[in-house]
Structures are given as C-alpha cells and as structure tokens.
Design an enzyme around this catalytic site. Structure first.
Site, PDB file in Angstrom:
ATOM      1  N   HIS A 129       0.871  -1.180   0.000  1.00 48.59           N
ATOM      2  CA  HIS A 129       0.000   0.000   0.000  1.00 48.59           C
ATOM      3  C   HIS A 129       0.911   1.235   0.000  1.00 48.59           C
ATOM      4  CE1 HIS A 129      -2.800   2.933   1.829  1.00 48.59           C
ATOM      5  NE2 HIS A 129      -3.777   2.139   1.454  1.00 48.59           N
ATOM      6  N   ASP A 206       2.964  -4.469   7.972  1.00 52.16           N
ATOM      7  CA  ASP A 206       1.727  -3.698   7.843  1.00 52.16           C
ATOM      8  C   ASP A 206       0.581  -4.713   7.920  1.00 52.16           C
ATOM      9  OD1 ASP A 206      -0.578  -2.617   6.825  1.00 52.16           O
ATOM     10  OD2 ASP A 206       0.355  -1.737   5.045  1.00 52.16           O
ATOM     11  N   GLN A 209      -4.630  -5.274   6.798  1.00 53.46           N
ATOM     12  CA  GLN A 209      -5.617  -6.192   6.212  1.00 53.46           C
ATOM     13  C   GLN A 209      -5.572  -7.576   6.846  1.00 53.46           C
ATOM     14  OE1 GLN A 209      -7.950  -5.289   4.223  1.00 53.46           O
ATOM     15  NE2 GLN A 209      -7.190  -3.272   3.674  1.00 53.46           N
ATOM     16  N   LYS A 232     -10.717  -0.774  10.270  1.00 53.82           N
ATOM     17  CA  LYS A 232     -10.873  -1.958   9.416  1.00 53.82           C
ATOM     18  C   LYS A 232     -11.211  -3.185  10.244  1.00 53.82           C
ATOM     19  CE  LYS A 232      -7.423  -0.231   6.158  1.00 53.82           C
ATOM     20  NZ  LYS A 232      -8.124   0.184   4.956  1.00 53.82           N
ATOM     21  N   CYS A 371      -4.661   2.443  -3.668  1.00 53.03           N
ATOM     22  CA  CYS A 371      -3.394   2.909  -3.088  1.00 53.03           C
ATOM     23  C   CYS A 371      -2.279   1.893  -3.298  1.00 53.03           C
ATOM     24  CB  CYS A 371      -3.541   3.235  -1.597  1.00 53.03           C
ATOM     25  SG  CYS A 371      -4.714   4.534  -1.276  1.00 53.03           S
TER      26      CYS A 371
HETATM   27  N1  PMP Z   1      -1.898  -0.735   4.579  1.00 45.55           N
HETATM   28  C1  PMP Z   1      -2.848  -1.466   3.991  1.00 45.55           C
HETATM   29  C2  PMP Z   1      -2.507  -2.833   3.487  1.00 45.55           C
HETATM   30  C3  PMP Z   1      -4.136  -0.938   3.857  1.00 45.55           C
HETATM   31  O1  PMP Z   1      -5.086  -1.651   3.271  1.00 45.55           O
HETATM   32  C4  PMP Z   1      -4.405   0.368   4.343  1.00 45.55           C
HETATM   33  C5  PMP Z   1      -5.776   0.996   4.183  1.00 45.55           C
HETATM   34  N2  PMP Z   1      -6.356   0.809   2.943  1.00 45.55           N
HETATM   35  C6  PMP Z   1      -3.379   1.065   4.955  1.00 45.55           C
HETATM   36  C7  PMP Z   1      -2.153   0.492   5.062  1.00 45.55           C
HETATM   37  C8  PMP Z   1      -3.590   2.431   5.505  1.00 45.55           C
HETATM   38  O2  PMP Z   1      -4.440   2.387   6.581  1.00 45.55           O
HETATM   39  P1  PMP Z   1      -5.010   3.732   7.223  1.00 45.55           P
HETATM   40  O3  PMP Z   1      -5.550   4.528   6.086  1.00 45.55           O
HETATM   41  O4  PMP Z   1      -6.068   3.239   8.157  1.00 45.55           O
HETATM   42  O5  PMP Z   1      -3.875   4.387   7.919  1.00 45.55           O
END
Ligand code: PMP
Length: 413
Positions: A129, A206, A209, A232, A371
C-alpha cells in the site's frame, strides 16, 4: 444456493449488531462489500461513544478526579486488550496512533532516522500500500537510503527466492504487508521475519488487512514492528496501533513532542522523556476511539476469529466461482493463500463505470488503484474493481453482487 451451514457463524445474529446494514441505497438493501477500505461498526462499539461522552469524558493521565481516573482506566485497559489480541508480550509494547499510516510514519521517522544512513537498504515489496512506500521514499531522499522492491509473480505472490537474493548486509529493514489490500495475498511473514533476522535486519509488518481477518500473533511471527488500523477491524476511524518490541521502542527517540510524552521539561537542563509507550503518544489521544477500539476487538473475540476467517474464506470462494462465468472477467490476485478480497477487471467495461452502476443496485464495491499503483501498473492496469468481505456478509449478498455484476457488464458492452 450456496450452503454454509457447516460453519457455526450465526450470520443473522452478527448482522443484528450492525444498524447500518438495515439501510437502503437507491431503494435497494445495502450490500456492503468494501470492507477492505473500512468495515462497518457494531452497536456495541457505537455505544462506547455514547457512554464515554455522557458518562466519563475527561482528559487522561493528568487528572486526579474521578472522571479522569475512569477515562484513564478504560484507555489503558484497551492497551491490554490490544496486547492480548495480537499476543504481544507486554502492554507497553502497544503504541496508539491514528492508524496504520501514522504507525508506519512513526517507525520511519523515529527508528528510521536513528538507524538508517546513506547506502542502507530498506526492502519493501511490490504488493505494498502507498502508506508502506511513501514514508520510505520521503526518508530516502533525505537520508540517502536505498529502497529495494521484492517482485511478485503473475498470481500476486511475493517471489521468496528474489527476497532472499535482494536481502543483504546493507539491508536494515524489511517492510511488508501481512495481507495485500489490492489482491488479498497472504504473505508468509513469519518466514520472512526469520530471513530478515538471519541477515541482522528488522522487520515491520503492515497488518492493516490481516488484523481484521485472521489471528495475529506478533511473537509467533517474531515481528519487530506490527501496525494496524481500528476502522478496518470493526472499530472507529482515527485510531490504530503500532506494536514494537520493547527494547526497540525504548531505544528509539520520540518523533512528536508535546504533553504526555515527557518526564520533565526545563529551559536549563535537557528535557527528559516518558517511558514507552507514552514517549510516542504526544498530546491528547483519541480517547473515546481507543476505548471503542478495545470494544471492537472484544466483539471479534465474542464471534471468534477462526470462525470469521473460515466464513470469509467461504464467501471469497463463492464469489470467485460466481464471477468466473462472466465473459471477459479477469481476477487479479490468484494466490493460493488469500484473504477475503476479490479484485478483478472486465474486458470492455471500465472499472469506474462498473462501480457506479452496481452502486445503483445497492452494492458497494471499491474501484480504483487501491493505493497500490506500483502493483497495478505491473499488471498493466490502472484500476480494478474490488469486493471484500467481512463477518456480516452473506452468501445471498454474494449472489446479489454476482447477478448485479452480470447485469452491469451486460449494460456496458
Ligand atoms: N496498509 C494497507 C494494506 C491498507 O489496506 C491500508 C488501508 N487501505 C493502509 C495500510 C492504511 O491504513 P489507514 O488509512 O487506516 O492508515
């Protein structure tokens, strides 16, 4: 009709906890399949806000009055809930942040600035991401560090042989996701941690997910850092978690200055800092959100994470089989080990148009680059449609989605 009756999840009961699932969109019952972006919130979590603001709203830590004590106890109690949720060794290894993004930026700006110099390498992956790419790019231009990228194969699986080739004595950090938000690939992070540690590197995972969909054990993985977001995992926005091994957090400098993170402040002698985790929590945190996150994690425990994982795996299978018959549809991300994410493109139909039209049928999916532009570009696309599942989704909703998709694609071609 798909039969999920061998699974013990009482989805009708689960759904009763989510008031939003009763609403309609364009006159149709909402079918919410955008859970990878944000999950819906059970009433038990919503009720935390009501109880907090009606009953014990106060700033934490500094107060000697009853409300401050109650708020502090609930806030710090959540640290223990989070510790147990990811099986960390100690509650002080849990730092509250605004989300995964802020957690990664914390590591980049604190650990990164203290430990990385010109020529040092940070190894990330093509599956990342943007929030696990851009913080390292920002640092790279300033510190002269080198970013290397682990490639993926045509299924969206990280190339482990390439990983072992890329990692070397200049590698200081491996930063990878546990589960890809764009493709759903589950990465073998425990094995990747073992390889990182063999080379004297640290590993940041990270888990945005992963935390909502599978049991996470940071000690079993041997993660040095692990990040996830509240919104999430059935919790509120504005709150997330950075887990860090105590010895690493202790050695790291603060990254934001302010109240709460100090021991003493003086103009005559150097300012001294609070112990971990408070050293990393400058200013008034999102108190109600943190407490609500604790309730969300308890809610997950009440349903049972194993059951949620099994349910979502079945939804994914049902949906994947359902869309397979649509002419010209291509699933992106076909890893054997996959979480509940179904990403796809359809020949002759633009993803954006599919998303807009299927919304008219009450079905919420996400379209775009998720993203993850570097990943999508290596598959020759700039957008996909993505359906992603949570504990409250049903096989009937999957059927509505598949039938809707068939209709929409028919209209667009
Ligand atoms: N890493 C991953 C794999 C994600 O899916 C996301 C959110 N789509 C993020 C980081 C960022 O998370 P946040 O916007 O809650 O900081």
């Amino acid at each position: 009709m798909a039969d999920f009756s061998d699974l013990l999840l009482d989805v009708a009961r689960v759904r009763r906890d989510f008031p939003i699932l009763d609403r309609e969109v364009h006159g149709k019952p909402l079918v919410y399949l955008d859970n990878a972006a944000t999950s819906q919130t059970p009433r038990q979590v919503i009720e935390v806000f009501d109880a907090y603001y009606r009953g014990y709203n106060a700033n934490i830590h500094r107060g000697l009055h009853t409300l401050a004590d109650e708020a502090t106890a609930a806030f710090e109690g959540t640290r223990e809930t989070v510790r147990a949720f990811i099986n960390a060794g100690e509650a002080r290894e849990i730092v509250f942040t605004r989300g995964t993004t802020e957690a990664i930026n914390l590591v980049a700006n604190s650990w990164g600035r203290a430990n990385l110099g010109p020529g040092d390498e940070v190894l990330i992956s093509r599956l990342e991401h943007h929030s696990n790419i851009v913080p390292w790019q920002l640092l790279a231009s300033e510190l002269g560090i080198v970013i290397k990228v682990i490639p993926v194969d045509e299924r969206g699986v990280l190339d482990q042989a390439a990983y072992r080739d890329l990692i070397g004595e200049r590698t200081k950090l491996v930063a990878v996701n546990h589960v890809s938000n764009a493709f759903g690939t589950i990465n073998p992070v425990a094995e990747m941690a073992r390889v990182a540690h063999e080379h004297g590197a640290r590993i940041l995972i990270d888990g945005a997910q992963a935390a909502p969909h599978q049991r996470v054990d940071v000690r079993d993985i041997d993660a040095d850092f692990y990040a996830f977001s509240g919104h999430k995992v059935y919790g509120p926005t504005g709150v997330g978690v950075l887990y860090g091994k105590a010895e690493l957090l202790e050695a790291m400098p603060p990254w934001q200055g302010g109240g709460e993170m100090i021991k003493t402040v003086s103009f005559e002698t150097p300012t001294t800092f609070a112990a971990i985790p408070h050293k990393f929590e400058a200013g008034t945190p999102a108190i109600a959100e943190v407490i609500a996150l604790g309730r969300a994690l308890q809610w997950v425990g009440e349903i049972g994470m194993e059951l949620i994982s099994a349910w979502e795996a079945r939804l994914l299978q049902h949906a994947s089989e359902g869309v397979e018959t649509i002419d010209g549809l291509r699933i992106l991300g076909t890893a054997p080990d996959k979480a509940g994410v179904l990403s796809f493109v359809v020949d002759g139909a633009h993803s954006q148009d599919i998303g807009l039209l299927i919304d008219q049928l009450g079905v919420a999916i996400r379209t775009g680059h998720h993203c993850a532009q570097p990943l999508l570009s290596s598959f020759g696309v700039d957008a996909t449609c993505r359906a992603s599942f949570a504990a409250y989704n049903t096989p009937e909703e999957v059927d509505i989605f598949v039938e809707g998709l068939e209709r929409v694609v028919g209209m667009l071609r």
